[in-house]
Enzyme design. Structure first.
Site, short mmCIF file in Angstrom:
data_model
loop_
_atom_site.label_atom_id
_atom_site.label_comp_id
_atom_site.label_asym_id
_atom_site.label_seq_id
_atom_site.Cartn_x
_atom_site.Cartn_y
_atom_site.Cartn_z
N GLY A 33 0.84 -1.20 0.00
CA GLY A 33 0.00 0.00 0.00
C GLY A 33 0.87 1.25 0.00
N HIS A 34 1.87 1.28 0.90
CA HIS A 34 2.78 2.42 0.93
C HIS A 34 3.54 2.54 -0.40
CE1 HIS A 34 2.78 1.36 5.39
NE2 HIS A 34 2.41 2.62 5.40
#
Ligand code: PAF
Length: 281
Positions: A33-34
């Site tokens: 996600g990051h």
């Protein structure tokens, strides 16, 4: 990739960077996600900076500050691979020196849902994000839809305080079984991990009902409650069906509508959401 450990060094380093500068604020324990935020920041900007700071001010006294996953070596290897230019790794007493006593309090939108369950959480988030904006001076900042309320709190802060940062919000990245990626997933035991996809299953049901023409929020809420109750390890804290902007609850679905929920699985509190209708956050 340049590592910067102090506020003073960062404040002077940002003056020399080639703009636009994109910032991805994180608390580390980086996952896909990051990295999706980092990749987008790389596409949009000449320089990309990631901050890694486990912000004590956004944890309640009985929350998981001391056990929050930390894996700096692996985080730095991942960021190096992505071609990140700068990594800001401040210490808590540099961000909150002795005597620190100024806080950013966003109003209504921060007071409900997560704000009710976690008093002072958004005060800590808004304060550290505004400090990061002032120290790093980014042109753009990147956040994930997974933390939908956080997105709205920061958006409101940017607007109300006339901060000159453009905010980009990217879709939630999910595991193959639908579980939203989160650093806190690391807390789940094997059995709890198997139970956790129930959150997204219930949100998918909400999406299907909406596609089938259901517009009554109570019907969608009930369907979500029923699906969560099929999983004995899952304890529902709230389901919200609300305007994404104000988080005011809706009786009748309009578009877009934010469907969000918080569920405890064992000791781990998971949140997730979907937006019904066209347009994301
Ligand atoms: O989403 C997070 O990881 C944190 O809330 C943030 C935005 C980095 C502020 O500490």
């Amino acid at each position: 990739m340049r590592l910067i450990h102090t506020v003073a060094e960062m404040a002077s380093a940002q003056k020399g960077v080639i703009r636009p500068l994109g910032l991805v604020p994180t608390m580390g324990a980086l996952h896909q996600g990051h990295l999706s935020l980092v990749r987008r920041a790389k596409e949009d900007n000449a320089t990309v900076e990631v901050s890694i700071f486990v912000n004590p001010a956004q944890f309640g006294p009985r929350e998981d500050l001391s056990t929050y996953p930390r894996n700096q070596e692996q985080d730095l290897a991942l960021l190096e691979e992505q071609g990140v230019d700068l990594v800001f790794l401040p210490q808590p007493d540099d961000i909150y020196p002795a005597g620190f006593d100024t806080w950013v309090n966003v109003g209504r939108v921060a007071s409900r849902l997560e704000g009710e369950a976690r008093p002072d959480h958004f005060r800590g988030v808004a304060t550290v994000v505004s400090k990061l904006f002032n120290i790093v001076r980014p042109d753009r900042a990147y956040f994930g839809q997974k933390d939908a309320q956080q997105v709205q709190v920061i958006r409101k802060m940017i607007s109300d305080l006339n901060l000159s940062v453009e905010m980009a919000v990217l879709p939630t990245v999910r595991e193959p079984d639908g579980l939203a990626m989160s650093s806190r997933n690391a807390y789940l035991s094997l059995q709890e991990r198997q139970a956790a996809p129930v959150l997204y299953r219930s949100l998918r049901r909400a999406q299907d009902m909406h596609t089938d023409g259901v517009r009554q929020a109570s019907a969608i809420r009930e369907a979500i409650q029923n699906i969560i109750s099929t999983e004995p390890m899952a304890h529902l804290e709230y389901v919200s069906i609300a305007s994404p902007e104000t988080l005011d609850e809706m009786d009748t679905i309009q578009e877009p509508t934010l469907v969000s929920l918080a569920v405890r699985i064992g000791k781990t509190r998971l949140i997730d959401n979907v937006v019904l209708g066209n347009g994301g956050l």
